[in-house]
Motif scaffolding. Structure first.
Motif, PDB file in Angstrom:
ATOM      1  N   GLU A   1       0.815  -1.211   0.000  1.00 31.78           N
ATOM      2  CA  GLU A   1       0.000   0.000   0.000  1.00 31.78           C
ATOM      3  C   GLU A   1       0.850   1.262   0.000  1.00 31.78           C
ATOM      4  O   GLU A   1       0.516   2.231  -0.681  1.00 31.78           O
ATOM      5  CB  GLU A   1      -0.939   0.021   1.207  1.00 31.78           C
ATOM      6  CG  GLU A   1      -2.043  -1.009   1.108  1.00 31.78           C
ATOM      7  CD  GLU A   1      -3.025  -0.899   2.256  1.00 31.78           C
ATOM      8  OE1 GLU A   1      -3.617   0.190   2.424  1.00 31.78           O
ATOM      9  OE2 GLU A   1      -3.192  -1.893   2.973  1.00 31.78           O
ATOM     10  N   ARG A   2       1.940   1.269   0.750  1.00 30.31           N
ATOM     11  CA  ARG A   2       2.808   2.443   0.822  1.00 30.31           C
ATOM     12  C   ARG A   2       3.412   2.756  -0.541  1.00 30.31           C
ATOM     13  O   ARG A   2       3.481   3.905  -0.960  1.00 30.31           O
ATOM     14  CB  ARG A   2       3.906   2.203   1.871  1.00 30.31           C
ATOM     15  CG  ARG A   2       4.989   3.260   1.943  1.00 30.31           C
ATOM     16  CD  ARG A   2       4.546   4.680   2.065  1.00 30.31           C
ATOM     17  NE  ARG A   2       3.787   4.977   3.251  1.00 30.31           N
ATOM     18  CZ  ARG A   2       3.109   6.122   3.406  1.00 30.31           C
ATOM     19  NH1 ARG A   2       3.122   7.050   2.476  1.00 30.31           N
ATOM     20  NH2 ARG A   2       2.429   6.352   4.494  1.00 30.31           N
ATOM     21  N   THR A   3       3.851   1.737  -1.266  1.00 32.26           N
ATOM     22  CA  THR A   3       4.434   1.943  -2.594  1.00 32.26           C
ATOM     23  C   THR A   3       3.384   2.513  -3.545  1.00 32.26           C
ATOM     24  O   THR A   3       3.666   3.445  -4.310  1.00 32.26           O
ATOM     25  CB  THR A   3       4.999   0.624  -3.140  1.00 32.26           C
ATOM     26  OG1 THR A   3       6.011   0.162  -2.245  1.00 32.26           O
ATOM     27  CG2 THR A   3       5.583   0.801  -4.533  1.00 32.26           C
TER      28      THR A   3
ATOM     29  N   LEU B   1       0.734   4.272  -2.748  1.00 31.95           N
ATOM     30  CA  LEU B   1       0.484   5.650  -2.348  1.00 31.95           C
ATOM     31  C   LEU B   1       1.587   6.578  -2.861  1.00 31.95           C
ATOM     32  O   LEU B   1       1.312   7.655  -3.400  1.00 31.95           O
ATOM     33  CB  LEU B   1       0.384   5.746  -0.825  1.00 31.95           C
ATOM     34  CG  LEU B   1       0.139   7.139  -0.258  1.00 31.95           C
ATOM     35  CD1 LEU B   1      -1.188   7.709  -0.756  1.00 31.95           C
ATOM     36  CD2 LEU B   1       0.165   7.101   1.254  1.00 31.95           C
ATOM     37  N   ASN B   2       2.843   6.156  -2.719  1.00 27.43           N
ATOM     38  CA  ASN B   2       3.958   6.974  -3.213  1.00 27.43           C
ATOM     39  C   ASN B   2       3.890   7.165  -4.721  1.00 27.43           C
ATOM     40  O   ASN B   2       4.137   8.267  -5.227  1.00 27.43           O
ATOM     41  CB  ASN B   2       5.295   6.357  -2.809  1.00 27.43           C
ATOM     42  CG  ASN B   2       5.569   6.472  -1.324  1.00 27.43           C
ATOM     43  OD1 ASN B   2       4.999   7.308  -0.630  1.00 27.43           O
ATOM     44  ND2 ASN B   2       6.426   5.600  -0.824  1.00 27.43           N
ATOM     45  N   LEU B   3       3.567   6.102  -5.451  1.00 22.36           N
ATOM     46  CA  LEU B   3       3.432   6.212  -6.907  1.00 22.36           C
ATOM     47  C   LEU B   3       2.287   7.156  -7.274  1.00 22.36           C
ATOM     48  O   LEU B   3       2.423   7.961  -8.200  1.00 22.36           O
ATOM     49  CB  LEU B   3       3.209   4.831  -7.528  1.00 22.36           C
ATOM     50  CG  LEU B   3       4.403   3.885  -7.533  1.00 22.36           C
ATOM     51  CD1 LEU B   3       3.971   2.476  -7.949  1.00 22.36           C
ATOM     52  CD2 LEU B   3       5.499   4.396  -8.442  1.00 22.36           C
ATOM     53  N   GLU B   4       1.184   7.071  -6.559  1.00 23.11           N
ATOM     54  CA  GLU B   4       0.055   7.979  -6.813  1.00 23.11           C
ATOM     55  C   GLU B   4       0.469   9.430  -6.601  1.00 23.11           C
ATOM     56  O   GLU B   4       0.139  10.294  -7.415  1.00 23.11           O
ATOM     57  CB  GLU B   4      -1.115   7.661  -5.878  1.00 23.11           C
ATOM     58  CG  GLU B   4      -1.912   6.456  -6.274  1.00 23.11           C
ATOM     59  CD  GLU B   4      -3.047   6.193  -5.303  1.00 23.11           C
ATOM     60  OE1 GLU B   4      -4.205   6.280  -5.743  1.00 23.11           O
ATOM     61  OE2 GLU B   4      -2.774   5.909  -4.123  1.00 23.11           O
ATOM     62  N   LYS B   5       1.167   9.695  -5.507  1.00 25.90           N
ATOM     63  CA  LYS B   5       1.588  11.064  -5.199  1.00 25.90           C
ATOM     64  C   LYS B   5       2.498  11.627  -6.279  1.00 25.90           C
ATOM     65  O   LYS B   5       2.489  12.827  -6.539  1.00 25.90           O
ATOM     66  CB  LYS B   5       2.295  11.114  -3.844  1.00 25.90           C
ATOM     67  CG  LYS B   5       1.344  10.991  -2.682  1.00 25.90           C
ATOM     68  CD  LYS B   5       2.093  11.080  -1.364  1.00 25.90           C
ATOM     69  CE  LYS B   5       1.135  11.011  -0.196  1.00 25.90           C
ATOM     70  NZ  LYS B   5       1.821  11.116   1.094  1.00 25.90           N
ATOM     71  N   ARG B   6       3.298  10.761  -6.913  1.00 22.38           N
ATOM     72  CA  ARG B   6       4.204  11.196  -7.983  1.00 22.38           C
ATOM     73  C   ARG B   6       3.525  11.202  -9.347  1.00 22.38           C
ATOM     74  O   ARG B   6       4.162  11.509 -10.354  1.00 22.38           O
ATOM     75  CB  ARG B   6       5.439  10.292  -8.021  1.00 22.38           C
ATOM     76  CG  ARG B   6       6.319  10.430  -6.796  1.00 22.38           C
ATOM     77  CD  ARG B   6       7.680   9.779  -6.972  1.00 22.38           C
ATOM     78  NE  ARG B   6       7.645   8.409  -7.416  1.00 22.38           N
ATOM     79  CZ  ARG B   6       7.876   7.341  -6.656  1.00 22.38           C
ATOM     80  NH1 ARG B   6       8.170   7.489  -5.383  1.00 22.38           N
ATOM     81  NH2 ARG B   6       7.830   6.131  -7.156  1.00 22.38           N
TER      82      ARG B   6
ATOM     83  N   GLN C   1       2.454   8.527 -10.920  1.00 16.54           N
ATOM     84  CA  GLN C   1       2.928   7.372 -11.672  1.00 16.54           C
ATOM     85  C   GLN C   1       2.021   6.156 -11.516  1.00 16.54           C
ATOM     86  O   GLN C   1       2.399   5.053 -11.901  1.00 16.54           O
ATOM     87  CB  GLN C   1       4.349   7.011 -11.219  1.00 16.54           C
ATOM     88  CG  GLN C   1       5.342   8.105 -11.476  1.00 16.54           C
ATOM     89  CD  GLN C   1       6.700   7.789 -10.886  1.00 16.54           C
ATOM     90  OE1 GLN C   1       6.828   7.043  -9.921  1.00 16.54           O
ATOM     91  NE2 GLN C   1       7.737   8.378 -11.471  1.00 16.54           N
TER      92      GLN C   1
ATOM     93  N   GLN D   1      -4.973   7.352  -9.910  1.00 22.85           N
ATOM     94  CA  GLN D   1      -5.401   7.981  -8.671  1.00 22.85           C
ATOM     95  C   GLN D   1      -6.651   7.333  -8.103  1.00 22.85           C
ATOM     96  O   GLN D   1      -7.601   7.057  -8.835  1.00 22.85           O
ATOM     97  CB  GLN D   1      -5.692   9.471  -8.913  1.00 22.85           C
ATOM     98  CG  GLN D   1      -4.464  10.282  -9.232  1.00 22.85           C
ATOM     99  CD  GLN D   1      -3.539  10.407  -8.042  1.00 22.85           C
ATOM    100  OE1 GLN D   1      -3.955  10.745  -6.951  1.00 22.85           O
ATOM    101  NE2 GLN D   1      -2.261  10.136  -8.273  1.00 22.85           N
TER     102      GLN D   1
END
Length: 85
Positions: A27-29, A31-36, A38, A41
């Motif tokens: 989930e963390r990965t 979320l990080n990809l969404e924020k960038r 990549q 959403q």
């Protein structure tokens, strides 16, 4: 996402559990990809429920496969095994 966008015939929405079964990332990965920007959403269905558009997730997976097949793309290396003691 607007109400009219959610009512497109054939649109399939997936919840977090379904996404995690489809995409082998934590989930963390995600979320990080969404924020960038990549990864597709998520959007809120209710105050406690988020969803992703399945077509967008499938398109992202296809992009990853295409990128991995390009010449010069980094290839996964086999794990080296250390001798047993």
């Amino acid at each position: 996402m607007t109400e009219s966008e959610l009512n497109v015939p054939g649109r399939v929405l997936i919840k977090r559990r379904q996404l995690l079964q489809k995409v082998p990332l934590c989930e963390r990965t995600i979320l990080n990809l969404e924020k960038r920007g990549q990864f597709p959403q998520r959007f809120s269905i209710t105050s406690r429920l988020v969803a992703w558009d399945l077509n967008e997730v499938d398109a992202w997976i296809a992009e990853q496969q295409t990128a991995a097949r390009r010449p010069g793309a980094p290839q996964a290396q086999p794990l080296s095994r250390s001798p047993s003691k």
